[in-house]
Motif scaffolding. Sequence first.
Motif, PDB file in Angstrom:
ATOM      1  N   SER A  20       1.197  14.079  -6.487  1.00  0.00           N
ATOM      2  CA  SER A  20       0.010  13.839  -7.308  1.00  0.00           C
ATOM      3  C   SER A  20      -0.315  12.373  -7.559  1.00  0.00           C
ATOM      4  CB  SER A  20       0.172  14.531  -8.664  1.00  0.00           C
ATOM      5  OG  SER A  20       0.322  15.915  -8.480  1.00  0.00           O
ATOM      6  N   THR A  21       0.667  11.486  -7.475  1.00  0.00           N
ATOM      7  CA  THR A  21       0.416  10.084  -7.813  1.00  0.00           C
ATOM      8  C   THR A  21       1.093   9.147  -6.819  1.00  0.00           C
ATOM      9  OG1 THR A  21       2.370   9.870  -9.225  1.00  0.00           O
ATOM     10  CG2 THR A  21       0.325  10.635 -10.291  1.00  0.00           C
ATOM     11  N   VAL A  22       0.608   7.930  -6.776  1.00  0.00           N
ATOM     12  CA  VAL A  22       1.219   6.890  -5.947  1.00  0.00           C
ATOM     13  C   VAL A  22       2.646   6.646  -6.423  1.00  0.00           C
ATOM     14  CG1 VAL A  22       1.083   4.457  -5.287  1.00  0.00           C
ATOM     15  CG2 VAL A  22      -1.004   5.821  -5.422  1.00  0.00           C
ATOM     16  N   ARG A  23       2.834   6.620  -7.708  1.00  0.00           N
ATOM     17  CA  ARG A  23       4.169   6.405  -8.284  1.00  0.00           C
ATOM     18  C   ARG A  23       5.132   7.494  -7.829  1.00  0.00           C
ATOM     19  NH1 ARG A  23       5.432   4.157 -13.980  1.00  0.00           N
ATOM     20  NH2 ARG A  23       4.335   2.634 -12.803  1.00  0.00           N
ATOM     21  N   GLU A  24       4.683   8.734  -7.865  1.00  0.00           N
ATOM     22  CA  GLU A  24       5.531   9.847  -7.430  1.00  0.00           C
ATOM     23  C   GLU A  24       5.938   9.678  -5.959  1.00  0.00           C
ATOM     24  OE1 GLU A  24       5.273  14.728  -7.086  1.00  0.00           O
ATOM     25  OE2 GLU A  24       3.618  13.611  -8.009  1.00  0.00           O
ATOM     26  N   LEU A  25       4.995   9.290  -5.119  1.00  0.00           N
ATOM     27  CA  LEU A  25       5.293   9.072  -3.701  1.00  0.00           C
ATOM     28  C   LEU A  25       6.290   7.922  -3.529  1.00  0.00           C
ATOM     29  CD1 LEU A  25       4.896   9.693  -0.727  1.00  0.00           C
ATOM     30  CD2 LEU A  25       2.781   8.335  -0.799  1.00  0.00           C
ATOM     31  N   ALA A  26       6.067   6.829  -4.242  1.00  0.00           N
ATOM     32  CA  ALA A  26       6.978   5.681  -4.155  1.00  0.00           C
ATOM     33  C   ALA A  26       8.386   6.068  -4.616  1.00  0.00           C
ATOM     34  CB  ALA A  26       6.433   4.519  -4.979  1.00  0.00           C
ATOM     35  N   GLU A  27       8.481   6.890  -5.657  1.00  0.00           N
ATOM     36  CA  GLU A  27       9.792   7.328  -6.154  1.00  0.00           C
ATOM     37  C   GLU A  27      10.502   8.219  -5.133  1.00  0.00           C
ATOM     38  OE1 GLU A  27       8.924   9.110  -9.942  1.00  0.00           O
ATOM     39  OE2 GLU A  27       8.729   7.157 -10.934  1.00  0.00           O
ATOM     40  N   ILE A  28       9.769   9.089  -4.455  1.00  0.00           N
ATOM     41  CA  ILE A  28      10.368   9.946  -3.423  1.00  0.00           C
ATOM     42  C   ILE A  28      10.896   9.089  -2.277  1.00  0.00           C
ATOM     43  CG2 ILE A  28       9.855  11.681  -1.653  1.00  0.00           C
ATOM     44  CD1 ILE A  28       7.923  12.969  -3.693  1.00  0.00           C
ATOM     45  N   ILE A  36      12.248   1.024  -0.620  1.00  0.00           N
ATOM     46  CA  ILE A  36      11.547   0.529  -1.795  1.00  0.00           C
ATOM     47  C   ILE A  36      10.286  -0.210  -1.347  1.00  0.00           C
ATOM     48  CG2 ILE A  36      11.689  -0.983  -3.810  1.00  0.00           C
ATOM     49  CD1 ILE A  36      14.740  -0.496  -3.746  1.00  0.00           C
ATOM     50  N   PHE A  37       9.150   0.303  -1.812  1.00  0.00           N
ATOM     51  CA  PHE A  37       7.852  -0.317  -1.543  1.00  0.00           C
ATOM     52  C   PHE A  37       7.105  -0.430  -2.851  1.00  0.00           C
ATOM     53  CE2 PHE A  37       8.849   2.200   2.287  1.00  0.00           C
ATOM     54  CZ  PHE A  37       8.926   1.177   3.216  1.00  0.00           C
ATOM     55  N   SER A  38       6.273  -1.446  -2.955  1.00  0.00           N
ATOM     56  CA  SER A  38       5.457  -1.576  -4.163  1.00  0.00           C
ATOM     57  C   SER A  38       4.417  -0.464  -4.180  1.00  0.00           C
ATOM     58  CB  SER A  38       4.766  -2.939  -4.195  1.00  0.00           C
ATOM     59  OG  SER A  38       3.749  -2.988  -3.217  1.00  0.00           O
ATOM     60  N   MET A  39       3.949  -0.135  -5.367  1.00  0.00           N
ATOM     61  CA  MET A  39       2.916   0.899  -5.473  1.00  0.00           C
ATOM     62  C   MET A  39       1.633   0.437  -4.793  1.00  0.00           C
ATOM     63  SD  MET A  39       3.476   3.002  -8.972  1.00  0.00           S
ATOM     64  CE  MET A  39       3.284   1.662 -10.115  1.00  0.00           C
ATOM     65  N   THR A  40       1.393  -0.861  -4.753  1.00  0.00           N
ATOM     66  CA  THR A  40       0.232  -1.398  -4.056  1.00  0.00           C
ATOM     67  C   THR A  40       0.314  -1.093  -2.565  1.00  0.00           C
ATOM     68  OG1 THR A  40       0.046  -3.170  -5.681  1.00  0.00           O
ATOM     69  CG2 THR A  40      -1.110  -3.481  -3.596  1.00  0.00           C
ATOM     70  N   THR A  41       1.483  -1.291  -1.990  1.00  0.00           N
ATOM     71  CA  THR A  41       1.683  -1.004  -0.561  1.00  0.00           C
ATOM     72  C   THR A  41       1.478   0.471  -0.280  1.00  0.00           C
ATOM     73  OG1 THR A  41       3.239  -2.828  -0.329  1.00  0.00           O
ATOM     74  CG2 THR A  41       3.356  -1.094   1.336  1.00  0.00           C
ATOM     75  N   VAL A  42       2.048   1.327  -1.120  1.00  0.00           N
ATOM     76  CA  VAL A  42       1.913   2.771  -0.931  1.00  0.00           C
ATOM     77  C   VAL A  42       0.448   3.194  -1.090  1.00  0.00           C
ATOM     78  CG1 VAL A  42       2.625   5.039  -1.807  1.00  0.00           C
ATOM     79  CG2 VAL A  42       4.300   3.187  -1.641  1.00  0.00           C
ATOM     80  N   ALA A  43      -0.235   2.628  -2.072  1.00  0.00           N
ATOM     81  CA  ALA A  43      -1.654   2.951  -2.279  1.00  0.00           C
ATOM     82  C   ALA A  43      -2.488   2.534  -1.068  1.00  0.00           C
ATOM     83  CB  ALA A  43      -2.176   2.270  -3.545  1.00  0.00           C
ATOM     84  N   LYS A  44      -2.202   1.356  -0.510  1.00  0.00           N
ATOM     85  CA  LYS A  44      -2.922   0.915   0.688  1.00  0.00           C
ATOM     86  C   LYS A  44      -2.635   1.825   1.874  1.00  0.00           C
ATOM     87  CE  LYS A  44      -3.332  -3.955  -0.529  1.00  0.00           C
ATOM     88  NZ  LYS A  44      -2.900  -5.324  -0.236  1.00  0.00           N
ATOM     89  N   ASP A  45      -1.394   2.294   1.983  1.00  0.00           N
ATOM     90  CA  ASP A  45      -1.054   3.236   3.053  1.00  0.00           C
ATOM     91  C   ASP A  45      -1.846   4.534   2.909  1.00  0.00           C
ATOM     92  OD1 ASP A  45       0.734   1.429   4.112  1.00  0.00           O
ATOM     93  OD2 ASP A  45       2.519   2.414   3.270  1.00  0.00           O
ATOM     94  N   LEU A  46      -1.952   5.040   1.704  1.00  0.00           N
ATOM     95  CA  LEU A  46      -2.729   6.270   1.467  1.00  0.00           C
ATOM     96  C   LEU A  46      -4.189   6.065   1.842  1.00  0.00           C
ATOM     97  CD1 LEU A  46      -1.228   7.475  -1.933  1.00  0.00           C
ATOM     98  CD2 LEU A  46      -0.833   8.444   0.343  1.00  0.00           C
TER      99      LEU A  46
END
Length: 150
Positions: A20-28, A36-46
Motif C-alpha cells: 500500500s505504501t512506498v514505506r511498506e515496499l522499502a521495508e520489505i 536499503i534504498f531511500s523512499m525517494t528511490t523506491v518512489a521513483k522506481d514505482l
Amino acid sequence: MEKEKRLELIKLLLKNNKISTVRELAEILEEQYNLIFSMTTVAKDLQELNVTKVPNGANQSYYVLPEKNSAKSYREAFKKYRQDSVNSVIVKDSYILIKTEPGFARTINYCIDQMQLPHVLGTVSGNDVIMVLLKSAEEAEYVKYLLLET
C-alpha cells in the motif's frame, strides 16, 4: 544492486503482495532482501514502472503494475458498465457529467482513468456521479463521443 535488477525485484514483489505504501515496499526490501534504498528511490522506481493504486474494497488501496493492453480491457469494462449502470452522459462547457446507478461511480471512474483518453485533465467521482474535466467544450464533445462509441 543494479537498477534493472531492483526494478525486476519490485515487479515481483508487487505481483505477489498487496503493498500500500512506498514505506511498506522499502521495508520489505530491507527486511527480506537486506537491501536499503531511500523512499525517494523506491518512489521513483514505482513511477518509472507506471505503477498505479487500485481500491481494495473498504480496506486500503494497493499498488499494481500496468497490464498489457490495459486501456483496451478497461474500455471493454466501461462498455459493460455503460449498458447496465450509466444513466446519462451530459456535456456542460468543458466537462462531462456521467450519472450512474448508486455505488458505481468510483468503479466506472477508475475505468475511465485507465482508458487513457486524450485531452482528459482529470476525473472526480462521488457515489453516483462522475465529472470528467477537459480544456474546452469541443474536447468534451469529442471525449463523450469516444466514451459512447460502440
